[in-house]
Design a protein around this motif. Sequence first.
Motif, PDB file in Angstrom:
ATOM      1  N   ALA C 271       0.826  -1.207   0.000  1.00 22.40           N
ATOM      2  CA  ALA C 271       0.000   0.000   0.000  1.00 22.40           C
ATOM      3  C   ALA C 271       0.861   1.257   0.000  1.00 22.40           C
ATOM      4  CB  ALA C 271      -0.928   0.005   1.212  1.00 22.40           C
ATOM      5  N   LYS C 272       2.182   1.069   0.101  1.00 19.07           N
ATOM      6  CA  LYS C 272       3.134   2.195   0.135  1.00 19.07           C
ATOM      7  C   LYS C 272       2.704   3.227   1.175  1.00 19.07           C
ATOM      8  CE  LYS C 272       5.759   0.753  -3.271  1.00 19.07           C
ATOM      9  NZ  LYS C 272       5.134  -0.589  -3.214  1.00 19.07           N
ATOM     10  N   ASN C 273       2.415   2.704   2.333  1.00 20.18           N
ATOM     11  CA  ASN C 273       1.928   3.533   3.424  1.00 20.18           C
ATOM     12  C   ASN C 273       2.742   3.232   4.675  1.00 20.18           C
ATOM     13  OD1 ASN C 273      -0.066   5.375   3.031  1.00 20.18           O
ATOM     14  ND2 ASN C 273      -1.766   3.999   3.500  1.00 20.18           N
ATOM     15  N   PRO C 274       2.852   4.204   5.588  1.00 19.34           N
ATOM     16  CA  PRO C 274       3.418   3.846   6.895  1.00 19.34           C
ATOM     17  C   PRO C 274       2.413   2.992   7.679  1.00 19.34           C
ATOM     18  CG  PRO C 274       2.677   6.115   6.901  1.00 19.34           C
ATOM     19  CD  PRO C 274       2.508   5.615   5.491  1.00 19.34           C
ATOM     20  N   PHE C 276      -0.166   2.170  10.274  1.00 18.28           N
ATOM     21  CA  PHE C 276      -1.102   3.053  10.963  1.00 18.28           C
ATOM     22  C   PHE C 276      -0.939   2.917  12.470  1.00 18.28           C
ATOM     23  CE2 PHE C 276      -5.257   3.832  12.936  1.00 18.28           C
ATOM     24  CZ  PHE C 276      -5.484   5.117  12.492  1.00 18.28           C
ATOM     25  N   LYS C 338      -6.108   5.112   2.536  1.00 14.07           N
ATOM     26  CA  LYS C 338      -5.465   6.061   1.627  1.00 14.07           C
ATOM     27  C   LYS C 338      -4.136   5.538   1.096  1.00 14.07           C
ATOM     28  CE  LYS C 338      -7.847  10.234   2.582  1.00 14.07           C
ATOM     29  NZ  LYS C 338      -7.799  11.670   2.631  1.00 14.07           N
ATOM     30  N   GLY C 339      -4.066   4.220   0.966  1.00 13.62           N
ATOM     31  CA  GLY C 339      -2.856   3.648   0.405  1.00 13.62           C
ATOM     32  C   GLY C 339      -2.947   3.631  -1.098  1.00 13.62           C
ATOM     33  N   SER C 340      -1.960   2.936  -1.670  1.00 12.74           N
ATOM     34  CA  SER C 340      -1.962   2.783  -3.121  1.00 12.74           C
ATOM     35  C   SER C 340      -1.598   1.319  -3.346  1.00 12.74           C
ATOM     36  CB  SER C 340      -0.944   3.758  -3.692  1.00 12.74           C
ATOM     37  OG  SER C 340      -0.505   3.295  -4.911  1.00 12.74           O
ATOM     38  N   ILE C 341      -2.640   0.483  -3.335  1.00 14.51           N
ATOM     39  CA  ILE C 341      -2.404  -0.937  -3.141  1.00 14.51           C
ATOM     40  C   ILE C 341      -2.148  -1.662  -4.454  1.00 14.51           C
ATOM     41  CG2 ILE C 341      -3.332  -3.051  -2.127  1.00 14.51           C
ATOM     42  CD1 ILE C 341      -5.323  -1.157  -0.592  1.00 14.51           C
ATOM     43  N   TYR C 533       7.577   6.313   2.831  1.00 18.45           N
ATOM     44  CA  TYR C 533       7.536   6.336   1.364  1.00 18.45           C
ATOM     45  C   TYR C 533       7.471   7.742   0.793  1.00 18.45           C
ATOM     46  CZ  TYR C 533       7.177   1.338   1.478  1.00 18.45           C
ATOM     47  OH  TYR C 533       7.453   0.027   1.689  1.00 18.45           O
ATOM     48  N   LYS C 534       7.358   8.732   1.673  1.00 17.40           N
ATOM     49  CA  LYS C 534       7.194  10.090   1.147  1.00 17.40           C
ATOM     50  C   LYS C 534       8.519  10.660   0.654  1.00 17.40           C
ATOM     51  CE  LYS C 534       2.781  10.934   2.230  1.00 17.40           C
ATOM     52  NZ  LYS C 534       2.148  10.959   3.531  1.00 17.40           N
TER      53      LYS C 534
END
Lengths: 242, 277, 534
Positions: C271-274, C276, C338-341, C533-534
């Motif tokens: 998901a290129k997310n930290p 949660f 709000k990921g990008s899965i 990922y930011k």
Amino acid sequence: MKRAVSALVLTGLGLPAALADAAGAKVAVPDPAASWNHLWHDVLLDLFIIGIIFLAAGLYWVWKYRATRPGQIGTAPKLDKISAIGFAVVPAFLFMADDFYLAAKGWTVWNEYRDVPRNAMEVKVTGSMWSWNFEYDNGVSTTFMVDTKEGDGLVVPVGKPVVLRMTSTDVVHSFFLPDYRVKEDMMPGRVTYLWFNPVKVGETLATCAEFCGNRHSFMWTKVKVVSQADFDTWIAKKKQGA
Amino acid sequence: MGTGRITWLMAMVIWGMLLQGAWAFSKPTEHSDIDPNLFRIDEQKYMGVKFGNEVMLLDENGKPFEFANLPNLPFVLVPAYYTCDGACFNVGVALKELLKDVKSMSAGKGFNVVFVSFDKNDTTESLSKFVKQLDIPGDPVTGWRFTRYEKPEVITQEMGKIGYKFFWSPRDRTFFHPTLVMILTPEGRVARYLNVLNVTPKDIELALLEAKSNQFKPSETLDYLVSLCYSYNFKEGRYTLSIPVFVGLGSFLLGIGLLVGSLGIYRLIYHRKNIGK
Amino acid sequence: MSTASSGFKLSEWIFTTDHKRIGILYLIGSIAAFSLAGIMALLIRIEQAAPGPTIVSDAYTGGDQYNVWLYFHGAAMILGFLIPGLTGFAANYLLPLMIGAKDVAFPRINALSVWLFWAGIVVALLTFVVPDKPDIMWTGYPPYSITTAGNTALYVFTVHLIGFSSILASVNFLVTIIYMRAPGMGWNQLNMFVWSCFTALIIQLVFVPVLAAAVTLLLFDRYLGTHFFDPANGGDVLLYQNLFWFYSHPAVYVIFLPAMGIFYEIFATMAKNPIFNYKAAVYGGMCFIVLISGEVWVHHLYYSGMPDWLRIGQMVTTLLISIPVGLMTISLFGTLYKGSITFNIPMYYGTAALYLLLIGGLTGIPLAMTVMSVHLGETSFTHAHFHFIMGIFATFSVFAAVDFWFPKISGRMLNPAQGKLGFWLNFIGVNITFWPLFIIGVEGMPRRYWDYSQFPSHFAHYHKVATLGAFIVAIGMVLTISNWIISAIKGEKAPDNPWGSNSLEWTHTATPPGPGNFPKEVTVDADWTPYNYK
């Protein structure tokens, strides 16, 4: 007429209920199996609500936030301190509240399971590999043979709570009455008990629920609930036979 | 004195037999006229039996005695007959002495003692004489009750329900009976059989704690925890240390020790190495 | 640089002290145990497909055969597959890479651990050789385990070997995590998988000795004539059950925590997310589980004759487990927000894990309630519950781990079509297998039965469906495992970081990583995290 009907009802409920009624206190014998079923529905509802919320959120996000182009990165906002604590503390309290709600409900029914009514008929159950022996107060004893389907097994009068005092001669067994929603282990050197309220005439079964070796699957017995009159006849006949 | 001497002897014989190996009586001795095996109680068979469910007992004053009116505490049931100046009396005295050393609770507070006579000829008079002789400390005496059956014809059957057997010997004009007491749960179920001439105060205390294990007070937590270190030994008729508890506890501490120790040792090595650099 | 460059030499693998090779040795051993346990499961399911003898010989000796299958399935799955698969394979391979270490703190002890584990597997395999096959379930309750004709010693020695192996491994990895992190790497910058192993290994180190001691006493009772668990001689039957579950409930977390850790890694990467609410999941979730894991074992003994106050007390502690597990679940779900899965095989398993975690976790709630458990315990409801959470969720985590790190481990990509087909068969199969068991469990179908003629005839239909499901799973498993083998040999060459992960094992190593792991020493900045990922 009214008196006659109420007298009939009272006999149906058994002597102690009648006595309690006469004494002015209305003490109905609880039916733990019914309470269990009721609680089960409450618990299922609880689980469904939690499950649906999470599952809906999960599936929706999985669908909504799928990547649309390569190299895309997530845009989750960084949690500030307050919201991080909030997202830990609020759910923790919600879960805890639900836990205590369930614990309280469970405890109420549990007390029903453990408070044996004073007028309960006592039967001694001895488990041994791989059958049960039932001993009544007056020395009558029965066993159900699984292979030949002979023997009466546990016979109890309808409407009278039954408390089983249980022990085992060899290994750990467990007396499981699926229709009465109850089980308790029995083991050598200790006495355990369970009680149930046979509210309906009919035949059901009890089966072993703690692994006990080769014939574990075959360690079961008939449980017959009969009318008080039939029970009296049966026990008298048994006594004569013995 | 003849009767007294024989009952003494009887008590000694039974005591001796019990000491030898608890319930595993093998053969009668030359001193006894009856087979002591007859007194043997198959404990596992009778454990959990409810005593005094529908029995009418009479108390010290000849008034009806009801278990239901006793406080919700476990109790020590002492079968006896009040004209007995031998075994029964000795059981009473022994129990009195043992209970003195039970520190965590006392009669009337943590438990009750209930004597029940199995002699149909006992009366309020014989009862009060027995009580006077026994000389229980305390004024007024609390927690010690003395009862007899209202209907003599039920005695043998009722005592038999909890496995207690006794015989009247017309020749010796005395009862032959085991020197047992029973520890009953608050609702009157047999939890333990103890031979008072063979046990220590600890055994009585443990049996009482066990009989009320579901209702111990916060102040008794420590006693309860201690009681977990013992388990009842049917063969010896007393409580013995439960070794697996200590093994389990020891291995758990070993686990914690491994965690703390290995990290601690490595810390030392690590620091020494880094200082060396 | 790569491990495969110099060709295959058996001695290099036997005498290896490289954590990556040791990890692969763990994987091979645990997959072997898994496969055998799977065959046992199929035998069990075939037998249960209809009441009466199906493949066992007859009603009198059938139990002897069937109980061995049950025993082996349980013991092999837990002791041979789940624990070694997660804290053996995954921890070995990934921990040093994730923290930027060259190897573990004690590489030779690590080699000893893996061979002890293999010895345990061999002893467990003797089950099929000895005439008196063990039949005491993986729980080994006395007095049955003492009086049975079956070989209790094999069970005890298996526990000893694997137990000793895991104690050594725990010390090794805890020291590694504490002292060998790359310079600059703080505790709040650790991978979730590292945290999950750290907490799981603490539990393992503290509780394994209790199990080892309990089964040793069992051995003494059985063969040396002691009376530790014999009530006639002062022993206590229930004590074993207490000691056993005092270890074995925490053992559930030894499996659950790393399994969650793996899914966190996959979710964050895909998901290129930290993660949660990282700190809530780590401290409120994982660390809290370490604290509470030793106070809930009585829920396995709700109907065993324990004192009533204990049954109620531990009902409350057991229910409270929902707090740390809930926080971890929220964190896992929230990582998608709000990921990008990207969807690929590991993420398929990850998505399925969301569902498995919910079903397995929520069906645990009635079982945590004393009064509900009095009916549901020891029925196939319990059986289905722990298969969802321990069996399938944890097994899927091992599969997802292999699939996710496969490019790094082998240097090659998996065949996606075969992997996805395998996944779908596995996922559909397990649902077909276990949902019917939930239903008849509530109606009273007991566990560990091979014959159930006494029950209503419709139970047989449910069992048939469950058996069908088991075969679907079997096909899925064969596809999955064969995909690993075939792709490892002739899969497409993998790039260094095919998923675009930010974690050290992807960004700083060769593919596959060579001896010493990192071409140059790793240091990380204060604002580095594996999920940034930011």
